[in-house]
Design an enzyme around this catalytic site. Sequence first.
Site, mmCIF file in Angstrom:
data_model
loop_
_atom_site.group_PDB
_atom_site.id
_atom_site.type_symbol
_atom_site.label_atom_id
_atom_site.label_comp_id
_atom_site.label_asym_id
_atom_site.label_seq_id
_atom_site.Cartn_x
_atom_site.Cartn_y
_atom_site.Cartn_z
ATOM 1 N N CYS A 158 -16.705 12.151 136.198
ATOM 2 C CA CYS A 158 -17.117 12.194 134.623
ATOM 3 C C CYS A 158 -16.257 11.711 133.786
ATOM 4 O O CYS A 158 -16.420 11.270 132.474
ATOM 5 C CB CYS A 158 -17.154 13.927 134.570
ATOM 6 S SG CYS A 158 -15.690 14.753 134.909
ATOM 7 N N HIS A 251 -16.118 15.731 127.508
ATOM 8 C CA HIS A 251 -14.646 14.824 127.834
ATOM 9 C C HIS A 251 -14.516 13.699 126.722
ATOM 10 O O HIS A 251 -15.471 13.080 126.529
ATOM 11 C CB HIS A 251 -14.862 14.213 129.273
ATOM 12 C CG HIS A 251 -14.458 15.284 130.142
ATOM 13 N ND1 HIS A 251 -14.449 16.435 130.240
ATOM 14 C CD2 HIS A 251 -14.576 14.865 131.768
ATOM 15 C CE1 HIS A 251 -14.271 16.987 131.485
ATOM 16 N NE2 HIS A 251 -14.325 16.093 132.273
#
Length: 361
Positions: A158, A251
């Site tokens: 990710c 993120h």
Amino acid sequence: MDRKLKVGVLGATGMVGQRFLSLLENHPWYEVVVVAASPNSAGKRYEDAVGGRWKMTTPMPEAYKDLIVMNVNDVDAVAKEVDFVFSAVDMTKDEIKAIEEAYAKTETPVVSNNSAHRWTKDVPMVVPEINPEHFAIIESQKKRLGTKRGFIAVKPNCSIQSYAPVLNAWKEFEPEEVVVTTYQAISGAGKTFKDWPEMEGNIIPFIGGEEEKSEKEPLRIWGHIEGDEIVPATSPKITCQCVRVPVLNGHTAAVFVRFKNKPSKEELIKKLVEYKGEPQELNLPSAPKQFIQYLTEDNRPQVSLDVDFENGMGVSVGRLREDTIYDYKFIGLSHNTLRGAAGGALLCAEYLTAKNFIQAK
Ligand SMILES: N[C@@H](CC=O)C(=O)O
């Protein structure tokens, strides 16, 4: 397609498994027929097996509550029920490698969120907007496994999704050196604030194994097929620090780049907003219409405003400006459990279905 494909979710009780189930609830091509998990959960109703550990912000879909959880280790029994599986199993790396291969050998394609097979030479690791051509290595993998339709495909970590797509959009200017710091949400560790209270108001400057993944995985994505393996690219050089921050989802990456051929800021922005990949051309159900958005406000992208861009499948970029040491710097943001995990794997499966790698058994 004559009927919806029958799908199993391996590791269905964990956070990524829950995310798979939420995304699959009303999917136009797929129907979840099996939820599988550890022997502890096997035999229980899905709702009871999850207990109070449902971590999505939307309620558990009614359709799954009464499904009886199967034992993920009963490979043949699960495989008999499904056309393919998504894997989010929580085991050791060696166990994951073995069980995903065991499923593939039952002629069941496996689309995995796990990192275990990301460096297996003939397993494609794909962001469908960047390197769908790597799926061609599946033919070599099937030969190795001795299968006709069973194989493993994976998506990358990710952390790279907030900057690798951006650098890919700028490929023709030849990024040579990249310095990244990621600010990673707690859901990346499968946690919420309820089960990780130390993260409230805190920063932890270490995420095990993450910096290596963040530096190396983009190079495999930019690699090429040679014989029966994917050979990683050798450029750009990437160095990365990964930091856990008190954010639930999203993120963020702060990135510096040096190019071989330094473009103008306008050229860079044009490349971002015009970026389209095969998922957009094929109009895949989970493909974002706009893969990358560029935000001009100085205080964007922000997690609270931008993480859900394109249902969490798009990447938001902002603060692109010249740098005093490198050529440019920018901030990228992506949703770690959607684009970065279950959503990214789902898009891989849709691509594989559209191209007939995955079919009804
Ligand atoms: N390892 C990541 C999750 C990405 O897949 C994290 O801890 O945030």
